[in-house]
Scaffold this active site. Structure first.
Site: not given
Ligand code: 5RP
Length: 219
Positions: A30, A81, A103
Protein backbone atom coordinates in the site's frame (compact mmCIF):
# COMPACT_ATOMS: atom_id res chain seq x y z
CA UNK A 1 -2.22 11.87 10.81
CA UNK A 2 -3.63 8.41 10.11
CA UNK A 3 -1.36 5.66 8.74
CA UNK A 4 -2.61 5.93 5.16
CA UNK A 5 -1.82 9.66 5.10
CA UNK A 6 1.68 8.88 6.41
CA UNK A 7 2.13 6.23 3.68
CA UNK A 8 0.99 8.72 1.08
CA UNK A 9 3.38 11.40 2.36
CA UNK A 10 6.41 9.11 2.24
CA UNK A 11 5.39 7.69 -1.16
CA UNK A 12 5.38 11.18 -2.64
CA UNK A 13 8.60 12.19 -0.86
CA UNK A 14 10.52 9.41 -2.65
CA UNK A 15 9.96 11.19 -5.96
CA UNK A 16 12.79 13.61 -5.07
CA UNK A 17 15.27 10.75 -5.62
CA UNK A 18 14.13 9.96 -9.16
CA UNK A 19 16.55 11.43 -11.67
CA UNK A 20 15.59 11.90 -15.37
CA UNK A 21 15.94 9.04 -17.82
CA UNK A 22 16.40 6.20 -15.33
CA UNK A 23 14.72 2.83 -14.78
CA UNK A 24 13.16 2.39 -11.33
CA UNK A 25 12.57 -0.89 -9.49
CA UNK A 26 9.14 -0.97 -7.86
CA UNK A 27 8.16 -2.94 -4.74
CA UNK A 28 4.72 -4.06 -3.61
CA UNK A 29 2.21 -2.88 -1.03
CA UNK A 30 0.00 0.00 0.00
CA UNK A 31 2.90 2.43 0.58
CA UNK A 32 4.34 1.59 -2.83
CA UNK A 33 0.90 2.15 -4.37
CA UNK A 34 1.22 5.81 -3.31
CA UNK A 35 4.73 5.96 -4.76
CA UNK A 36 3.38 4.60 -8.07
CA UNK A 37 0.79 7.36 -8.13
CA UNK A 38 3.50 9.94 -7.50
CA UNK A 39 5.78 8.41 -10.11
CA UNK A 40 3.05 8.48 -12.71
CA UNK A 41 3.08 12.28 -12.44
CA UNK A 42 6.66 12.28 -13.83
CA UNK A 43 6.38 9.16 -16.00
CA UNK A 44 7.56 10.96 -19.15
CA UNK A 45 10.84 11.82 -17.43
CA UNK A 46 11.87 8.21 -16.73
CA UNK A 47 12.73 5.31 -19.04
CA UNK A 48 10.50 2.80 -17.30
CA UNK A 49 9.99 0.54 -14.31
CA UNK A 50 10.76 -3.03 -13.22
CA UNK A 51 7.85 -4.43 -11.21
CA UNK A 52 7.99 -6.92 -8.33
CA UNK A 53 4.44 -8.26 -8.51
CA UNK A 54 1.29 -8.64 -10.56
CA UNK A 55 -0.42 -6.21 -8.17
CA UNK A 56 2.15 -3.47 -8.81
CA UNK A 57 2.27 -4.27 -12.53
CA UNK A 58 -1.50 -3.85 -12.73
CA UNK A 59 -1.30 -0.42 -11.09
CA UNK A 60 1.72 0.64 -13.16
CA UNK A 61 -0.08 -0.35 -16.37
CA UNK A 62 -3.18 1.55 -15.28
CA UNK A 63 -1.01 4.67 -15.10
CA UNK A 64 0.51 3.94 -18.52
CA UNK A 65 4.03 3.29 -17.23
CA UNK A 66 6.57 1.51 -19.39
CA UNK A 67 7.19 -1.92 -17.79
CA UNK A 68 10.65 -3.38 -18.41
CA UNK A 69 11.76 -6.99 -17.80
CA UNK A 70 14.67 -7.32 -15.36
CA UNK A 71 16.33 -9.68 -17.85
CA UNK A 72 16.44 -6.92 -20.44
CA UNK A 73 18.60 -4.52 -18.45
CA UNK A 74 22.14 -4.61 -17.10
CA UNK A 75 21.80 -2.12 -14.29
CA UNK A 76 19.14 -0.57 -12.10
CA UNK A 77 19.94 2.60 -10.15
CA UNK A 78 17.10 2.46 -7.60
CA UNK A 79 14.68 0.02 -6.02
CA UNK A 80 11.85 1.62 -4.01
CA UNK A 81 9.85 -0.46 -1.57
CA UNK A 82 8.39 -0.45 1.91
CA UNK A 83 8.87 -2.96 4.74
CA UNK A 84 6.91 -4.64 7.49
CA UNK A 85 9.63 -3.88 10.06
CA UNK A 86 12.99 -2.10 9.95
CA UNK A 87 15.67 -1.87 12.65
CA UNK A 88 18.29 0.82 13.29
CA UNK A 89 20.86 -1.05 11.14
CA UNK A 90 18.37 -0.83 8.21
CA UNK A 91 17.71 -4.59 8.19
CA UNK A 92 14.10 -5.42 7.40
CA UNK A 93 11.32 -7.96 7.51
CA UNK A 94 9.40 -7.99 4.24
CA UNK A 95 6.87 -10.28 2.60
CA UNK A 96 3.56 -9.26 4.11
CA UNK A 97 2.30 -9.06 0.53
CA UNK A 98 3.83 -12.44 -0.45
CA UNK A 99 6.04 -10.89 -3.16
CA UNK A 100 9.28 -11.27 -1.18
CA UNK A 101 11.17 -13.38 -3.73
CA UNK A 102 10.75 -10.93 -6.62
CA UNK A 103 11.36 -8.06 -4.18
CA UNK A 104 14.65 -9.54 -2.99
CA UNK A 105 15.80 -10.22 -6.56
CA UNK A 106 15.11 -6.68 -7.76
CA UNK A 107 16.46 -5.11 -4.56
CA UNK A 108 19.67 -7.11 -4.97
CA UNK A 109 20.01 -6.09 -8.61
CA UNK A 110 19.64 -2.40 -7.74
CA UNK A 111 22.46 -0.03 -6.83
CA UNK A 112 20.40 1.63 -4.10
CA UNK A 113 17.43 0.39 -2.09
CA UNK A 114 15.24 3.24 -0.88
CA UNK A 115 12.91 2.03 1.85
CA UNK A 116 9.77 4.13 2.37
CA UNK A 117 7.96 3.62 5.67
CA UNK A 118 5.73 5.32 8.16
CA UNK A 119 7.20 5.47 11.64
CA UNK A 120 5.13 2.51 12.92
CA UNK A 121 7.48 0.17 11.00
CA UNK A 122 10.56 1.13 13.08
CA UNK A 123 11.56 -1.48 15.69
CA UNK A 124 14.53 -2.03 17.99
CA UNK A 125 14.62 -5.79 17.24
CA UNK A 126 13.04 -7.53 14.25
CA UNK A 127 10.57 -10.35 14.84
CA UNK A 128 7.34 -9.04 16.30
CA UNK A 129 5.92 -9.08 12.74
CA UNK A 130 5.67 -12.80 11.81
CA UNK A 131 8.56 -13.59 9.46
CA UNK A 132 7.30 -14.60 5.97
CA UNK A 133 9.12 -17.42 4.19
CA UNK A 134 8.36 -18.62 0.66
CA UNK A 135 8.60 -22.42 0.52
CA UNK A 136 8.30 -25.12 -2.17
CA UNK A 137 4.91 -26.80 -1.46
CA UNK A 138 6.25 -30.37 -1.01
CA UNK A 139 8.75 -29.17 1.61
CA UNK A 140 6.14 -27.51 3.83
CA UNK A 141 6.11 -29.87 6.82
CA UNK A 142 9.85 -30.50 6.70
CA UNK A 143 10.57 -26.75 6.72
CA UNK A 144 8.04 -26.26 9.55
CA UNK A 145 9.93 -28.82 11.67
CA UNK A 146 13.31 -27.17 10.91
CA UNK A 147 11.93 -23.74 11.84
CA UNK A 148 10.55 -25.12 15.11
CA UNK A 149 14.07 -26.34 15.95
CA UNK A 150 15.30 -22.73 15.90
CA UNK A 151 12.51 -21.64 18.24
CA UNK A 152 9.96 -20.31 15.76
CA UNK A 153 6.26 -21.03 15.55
CA UNK A 154 5.58 -21.29 11.78
CA UNK A 155 2.04 -20.98 10.51
CA UNK A 156 0.92 -21.86 7.00
CA UNK A 157 -0.63 -18.83 5.23
CA UNK A 158 -3.82 -20.50 3.99
CA UNK A 159 -5.17 -19.89 0.49
CA UNK A 160 -2.04 -18.04 -0.64
CA UNK A 161 -0.07 -19.29 -3.63
CA UNK A 162 2.82 -17.03 -4.60
CA UNK A 163 3.41 -15.88 -8.17
CA UNK A 164 6.09 -18.57 -8.30
CA UNK A 165 3.60 -21.33 -7.37
CA UNK A 166 4.84 -21.70 -3.80
CA UNK A 167 3.42 -21.36 -0.28
CA UNK A 168 4.13 -18.88 2.52
CA UNK A 169 4.94 -19.78 6.13
CA UNK A 170 4.71 -16.95 8.68
CA UNK A 171 7.03 -17.57 11.60
CA UNK A 172 5.84 -16.19 14.94
CA UNK A 173 7.81 -15.81 18.18
CA UNK A 174 11.24 -15.13 16.70
CA UNK A 175 13.49 -12.54 18.32
CA UNK A 176 15.85 -11.70 15.45
CA UNK A 177 18.89 -10.27 17.21
CA UNK A 178 21.31 -11.29 14.41
CA UNK A 179 19.40 -10.80 11.12
CA UNK A 180 22.40 -11.52 8.84
CA UNK A 181 23.09 -14.89 10.41
CA UNK A 182 19.41 -15.93 10.68
CA UNK A 183 18.81 -14.98 7.03
CA UNK A 184 21.77 -17.15 6.05
CA UNK A 185 20.74 -20.16 8.13
CA UNK A 186 17.07 -20.15 7.06
CA UNK A 187 18.21 -19.83 3.42
CA UNK A 188 20.11 -23.10 3.91
CA UNK A 189 17.01 -25.17 4.76
CA UNK A 190 16.17 -27.24 1.65
CA UNK A 191 12.78 -26.19 0.31
CA UNK A 192 13.12 -22.55 1.39
CA UNK A 193 12.95 -20.29 -1.64
CA UNK A 194 13.29 -16.93 0.10
CA UNK A 195 13.26 -15.74 3.69
CA UNK A 196 11.72 -12.34 4.35
CA UNK A 197 14.75 -11.06 6.28
CA UNK A 198 16.45 -8.41 4.15
CA UNK A 199 19.78 -8.08 5.96
CA UNK A 200 22.43 -9.08 3.40
CA UNK A 201 20.68 -6.67 1.06
CA UNK A 202 19.38 -4.03 3.42
CA UNK A 203 18.12 -0.52 2.72
CA UNK A 204 20.65 2.17 1.75
CA UNK A 205 18.30 5.09 2.23
CA UNK A 206 15.29 5.17 4.54
CA UNK A 207 12.48 7.71 4.31
CA UNK A 208 10.30 7.75 7.42
CA UNK A 209 7.08 9.72 7.69
CA UNK A 210 5.62 10.88 10.98
CA UNK A 211 3.31 13.67 12.08
CA UNK A 212 6.11 16.22 11.69
CA UNK A 213 7.07 15.37 8.09
CA UNK A 214 9.42 12.97 6.32
CA UNK A 215 12.84 12.19 7.77
CA UNK A 216 15.60 10.93 5.44
CA UNK A 217 18.35 8.57 6.65
CA UNK A 218 21.19 8.22 4.12
CA UNK A 219 24.20 6.00 4.75
C1 5RP B 1 5.22 -6.86 0.44
C2 5RP B 1 6.06 -6.11 1.40
C3 5RP B 1 5.62 -4.73 1.77
O1 5RP B 1 6.67 -3.85 1.56
C4 5RP B 1 5.24 -4.71 3.22
O2 5RP B 1 4.29 -5.71 3.47
C5 5RP B 1 4.69 -3.33 3.63
O3 5RP B 1 3.44 -3.15 3.02
P1 5RP B 1 2.56 -1.86 3.21
O4 5RP B 1 3.21 -0.75 2.47
O5 5RP B 1 1.21 -2.24 2.65
O6 5RP B 1 2.47 -1.56 4.70
O7 5RP B 1 7.07 -6.57 1.86
O8 5RP B 1 5.69 -8.17 0.23
Amino acid sequence: MNQNKLKEAVGWAAIDFIKPNIIVGIGTGSTVDYFIEALSSIKHRIKGVVSSSAKSTHKLKKFGMNIIDLNDINSLPFYIDSADEIDSARCMIKGGGAALTQEKIIASAADKFICIIDSSKKVSTLGKFPLPIEVIPMARNFVIRELEKIGGNPRYRHKIVTENGNIILDVHNLIISDPVSLERSINCIPGVVTVGIFASRKADIVLISNDNGVETIIT
